[in-house]
Design a protein around this motif. Sequence first.
Motif, short mmCIF file in Angstrom:
data_model
loop_
_atom_site.label_atom_id
_atom_site.label_comp_id
_atom_site.label_asym_id
_atom_site.label_seq_id
_atom_site.Cartn_x
_atom_site.Cartn_y
_atom_site.Cartn_z
N GLU A 80 49.74 49.00 27.66
CA GLU A 80 49.22 47.99 26.73
C GLU A 80 49.94 48.08 25.38
O GLU A 80 50.22 47.05 24.75
CB GLU A 80 47.70 48.15 26.54
N ASP A 136 41.59 43.00 34.09
CA ASP A 136 43.04 43.19 34.25
C ASP A 136 43.60 42.26 35.32
O ASP A 136 44.77 41.90 35.26
CB ASP A 136 43.38 44.66 34.54
N GLU A 165 50.49 45.05 34.72
CA GLU A 165 49.12 44.52 34.79
C GLU A 165 48.57 44.59 36.22
O GLU A 165 47.38 44.81 36.44
CB GLU A 165 49.11 43.08 34.26
N HIS A 168 47.16 48.00 36.69
CA HIS A 168 45.83 48.19 36.08
C HIS A 168 44.74 47.56 36.97
O HIS A 168 43.69 48.16 37.18
CB HIS A 168 45.77 47.53 34.70
FE FE2 Z 1 45.96 45.72 31.40
#
Ligand code: FE2
Length: 264
Positions: A80, A136, A165, A168
């Motif tokens: 992030e 996410d 992403e 995640h």
């Molecule tokens: Fe994320």
Amino acid sequence: MSVSRDASYVSRSVQWGALRGMRKLETEEQMTPEYRQTALKLVYALASTEFASVEQHQPWINQGPTAEDRFVQAQICADEAHQGMEDYRLLCQFGPEGEALARDLLQRRRGQHLLEAFNLPFDSWVDLCMFCCTMDLVAWYHLKALENSSFAPLARAMTAMVPEERFHASFGANRVRRLLEDPDYAAACGATRADVEAALRKWYPRALDTFGSSQSRFSAAAVEFGIRRWGNEELRQMYLADINPLLESMGLTPPPPDWDRHIL
Ligand SMILES: [Fe+2]
Ligand SMILES: [Fe+2]
């Protein structure tokens, strides 16, 4: 439309919308005022979520029940922060206005972020896992819609950000499933099935809100300019077709899509 999970290919020309076939835009000097405002607003909103995400995850780096949980939290924070830095650099390409927006984001703290879901803290490890599982995956859809964007620096940034992403979201889905299916893991988290269901009720409506208004003129302009592949409502429907079967496969019942929504 189905969404490919393959690594992205960045073309030289615009792939959809009114500018299709034109060389992609590299700098703000090449943009019309309307294109510039749309791209700037989009990158600003995206950057806001990255800095806010670091703030949300950071207290949990060393709280997970397993060593791998702790490692993954540290990795998510790093991802992030990386995404925030990429977006920050993109904002700074927009001259003094972009630089001021970039600086503004560094000042903001919980309660001051642009989107509601990013102003909420994680209340427990279960809450964090459900955030990753639901929010996410939202982030992944948002970034998928920017793959091959007509704004070339943004398209290039997506080649790294989209797989981050996905990682995640996969972590979140795996951990929610394990909480429900592995009593030892649930005990290590001090969590019950009711805790998982409460976390779903907290994040599911906020996840749907995060796609934005279905009537947004900004969303339509971003698609028309080739900056984004899909509009808010189309993305939300693609997400629903993905997340609902996933949750049901874990024995969870998703709330109705209009339940507890703040943005429609
Ligand atoms: Fe994320
Ligand atoms: Fe992110």
